[in-house]
Structure formats: structure tokens, C-alpha cells
Design a protein around this motif. Structure first.
Motif, PDB file in Angstrom:
ATOM      1  N   MET A  23      -5.540  -0.204  16.043  1.00 28.81           N
ATOM      2  CA  MET A  23      -5.427  -0.222  14.570  1.00 28.81           C
ATOM      3  C   MET A  23      -4.052  -0.765  14.180  1.00 28.81           C
ATOM      4  SD  MET A  23      -7.157   1.275  11.849  1.00 28.81           S
ATOM      5  CE  MET A  23      -6.742   0.508  10.316  1.00 28.81           C
ATOM      6  N   ASN A  24      -4.034  -1.807  13.361  1.00 28.80           N
ATOM      7  CA  ASN A  24      -2.770  -2.377  12.909  1.00 28.80           C
ATOM      8  C   ASN A  24      -2.303  -1.613  11.663  1.00 28.80           C
ATOM      9  OD1 ASN A  24      -0.678  -3.878  12.047  1.00 28.80           O
ATOM     10  ND2 ASN A  24      -1.796  -5.825  11.960  1.00 28.80           N
ATOM     11  N   LEU A  25      -1.196  -0.899  11.798  1.00 29.58           N
ATOM     12  CA  LEU A  25      -0.771  -0.018  10.709  1.00 29.58           C
ATOM     13  C   LEU A  25      -0.324  -0.783   9.462  1.00 29.58           C
ATOM     14  CD1 LEU A  25       1.065   2.888  12.528  1.00 29.58           C
ATOM     15  CD2 LEU A  25      -1.273   2.754  11.726  1.00 29.58           C
ATOM     16  N   SER A  26      -0.046  -2.071   9.601  1.00 30.25           N
ATOM     17  CA  SER A  26       0.348  -2.823   8.409  1.00 30.25           C
ATOM     18  C   SER A  26      -0.825  -2.937   7.438  1.00 30.25           C
ATOM     19  CB  SER A  26       0.882  -4.199   8.787  1.00 30.25           C
ATOM     20  OG  SER A  26      -0.126  -4.941   9.405  1.00 30.25           O
ATOM     21  N   SER A  27      -2.056  -2.718   7.918  1.00 26.31           N
ATOM     22  CA  SER A  27      -3.201  -2.773   6.999  1.00 26.31           C
ATOM     23  C   SER A  27      -3.308  -1.497   6.148  1.00 26.31           C
ATOM     24  CB  SER A  27      -4.503  -3.030   7.758  1.00 26.31           C
ATOM     25  OG  SER A  27      -4.686  -2.050   8.740  1.00 26.31           O
ATOM     26  N   HIS A  64       6.308  -0.033   4.456  1.00 17.60           N
ATOM     27  CA  HIS A  64       6.224  -0.186   5.919  1.00 17.60           C
ATOM     28  C   HIS A  64       5.672   1.126   6.480  1.00 17.60           C
ATOM     29  CE1 HIS A  64       7.095  -1.308   9.957  1.00 17.60           C
ATOM     30  NE2 HIS A  64       7.930  -0.302  10.122  1.00 17.60           N
ATOM     31  N   ARG A  81       4.632   3.300   9.936  1.00 15.07           N
ATOM     32  CA  ARG A  81       4.710   3.354  11.407  1.00 15.07           C
ATOM     33  C   ARG A  81       4.457   4.774  11.905  1.00 15.07           C
ATOM     34  NH1 ARG A  81       9.228   5.799  13.275  1.00 15.07           N
ATOM     35  NH2 ARG A  81      11.191   5.633  12.105  1.00 15.07           N
ATOM     36  N   TYR A  88      -3.188   9.576  13.800  1.00 21.34           N
ATOM     37  CA  TYR A  88      -2.121   8.750  13.242  1.00 21.34           C
ATOM     38  C   TYR A  88      -1.192   9.663  12.454  1.00 21.34           C
ATOM     39  CZ  TYR A  88      -4.891   4.753  14.613  1.00 21.34           C
ATOM     40  OH  TYR A  88      -5.586   3.840  15.357  1.00 21.34           O
ATOM     41  N   CYS A 125      -8.488   0.276   2.984  1.00 20.78           N
ATOM     42  CA  CYS A 125      -8.377  -0.110   4.391  1.00 20.78           C
ATOM     43  C   CYS A 125      -9.483   0.563   5.219  1.00 20.78           C
ATOM     44  CB  CYS A 125      -6.986   0.307   4.871  1.00 20.78           C
ATOM     45  SG  CYS A 125      -6.797   0.296   6.631  1.00 20.78           S
TER      46      CYS A 125
END
Ligand SMILES: CC(C)(COP(=O)(O)OP(=O)(O)OC[C@H]1O[C@@H](n2cnc3c(N)ncnc32)[C@H](O)[C@@H]1OP(=O)(O)O)[C@@H](O)C(=O)NCCC(=O)NCCS
Length: 166
Positions: free
Chosen positions: A1-5, A11, A13, A63, A116
């Protein structure tokens, strides 16, 4: 999973042990939350929350994330994917920094997260709040979360389970 989405604005993380002091500073100022949901936060309780999992879930599904506005940590969230069923994501904890509260930032974060999660195929987000906590109840209602009718009792409080359809 790309957290920037998770967010276009902030930001995002994963939080690490080294972040505990900053998480503690954010959490400990939210004293009302801990009046309804005791005991008060400690660095040790944060470390425990970073590792905590619901039944039958793995760390890969978890997460425990921070939202940053520049260098400033403005929100913390504990999100479990595919719990309690494959199509549902579960917010175990969500808190914003007192310094930025009541400006719409919390709602913005939840809206972006909902978009998302919908995009990747989830149909619901579920969570619980402590019965009687006016801030939490108002916030989740405002963000389209509706009581499921499920409640459960701990020794110190009752949790109301609510969800939003994505
Ligand atoms: C709940 C929380 C995440 C909201 O974050 P936020 O960034 O302030 O969110 P927003 O600005 O989008 O919305 C806040 C709403 O709560 C309302 N609110 C704030 N304090 C309140 C209180 N004591 N009683 C009732 N409503 C309250 C605000 O008026 C606002 O609603 P409005 O836009 O209809 O006026 C934040 O207050 C928080 O971290 N609280 C402590 C932790 C918590 O309760 N988390 C959720 C628990 S399940």
C-alpha cells in the motif's frame, strides 16, 4: 500500500518507536478523550498500541500512521485493513493535534481516506467511540458514520460501533 494515496494534502508515514515522544505530546493534550477512555496515555501505552492487533490479523494489515504538515505531526491513526471482514477497514484510533482542531482538518483526512479505500475496493469503514464522548460522537456523525446497533462494555465505559458506507 502506497501511503501517499492516503492524502494529497499531508505527508503520511508509518510511525516508529522513535516517534513515540511526538505522538505522546499530541495525545496528552487531548485530555477529554482520556476522561472518557481511561487510563491516560503514556509512552508505554503508545508502544503497546503500535503493536496491538485484533484477532486473526497480521502486522501487514496494520497501519499505525502519522500525518505531517511540513515537519509538524498533526494527526495519528491506527488503521486495520480487512477487519472485521474483507471489505471493511477499521479505524482503531484517530486523533488530531489540539493546535489544529476545529478547522476541518480531521474531516478532510477522513474524507481523503474514504476515497482512497473506496478506490481499492473497500465498501465500509468501521470504528467505535466511547458512549457519551460529545466530541467523538459529533465528529463521527458529521463524517457520515452511523451506529450499527452493536455496542460492547469494558470495565470503565461502553463502546458504540459505527460505520460509513464508502
Ligand atoms: C475528534 C477529532 C479527531 C476531530 O478532529 P478535528 O480536526 O477537530 O475535526 P474537524 O475540525 O473536522 O471537526 C471537529 C468537529 O467537532 C466539533 N467539536 C469539537 N469539540 C466538541 C465538543 N466538545 N463537543 C461537541 N462537538 C465538538 C467541532 O465543533 C466540529 O464540528 P462542526 O464542524 O460541526 O462544528 C479531534 O477532536 C480529536 O482528536 N479528539 C480527541 C480524539 C478523539 O476523540 N478521536 C475520535 C475518537 S473515536
Amino acid at each position: 500500500m502506497n501511503l501517499s494515496s492516503f492524502s494529497k494534502r499531508y505527508h503520511v508515514r508509518r510511525m516508529k518507536k522513535a516517534d513515540v515522544t511526538n505522538i505522546y505530546l499530541l495525545c496528552s493534550k487531548n485530555s477529554m478523550y482520556y476522561q472518557y477512555c481511561p487510563p491516560p496515555v503514556t509512552k508505554q501505552s503508545i508502544l503497546g498500541d503500535m503493536e496491538a492487533l485484533p484477532p486473526n490479523k497480521e502486522m501487514d494489515d496494520k497501519y499505525y500512521i502519522g500525518y505531517y504538515k511540513g515537519e509538524e505531526l498533526i494527526a495519528v491513526m491506527d488503521l486495520i485493513m480487512a477487519y472485521p471482514d474483507e471489505k471493511t477497514a477499521f479505524i482503531g484510533f484517530f486523533m488530531t493535534a489540539v493546535s489544529i482542531q476545529n478547522t476541518g482538518i480531521g474531516s478532510g483526512i477522513i474524507d481523503e481516506l474514504c476515497c482512497c479505500l473506496k478506490d481499492i475496493g473497500f465498501s465500509h469503514i468501521r470504528l467505535g467511540w466511547v458512549k457519551g464522548n460529545p466530541q467523538a460522537e459529533h465528529f463521527w456523525h458529521k463524517n457520515s458514520f452511523v451506529e450499527t446497533g452493536i455496542t460492547y462494555n469494558t470495565d470503565h465505559y461502553t463502546v458504540i460501533v459505527a460505520q460509513r458506507i464508502l
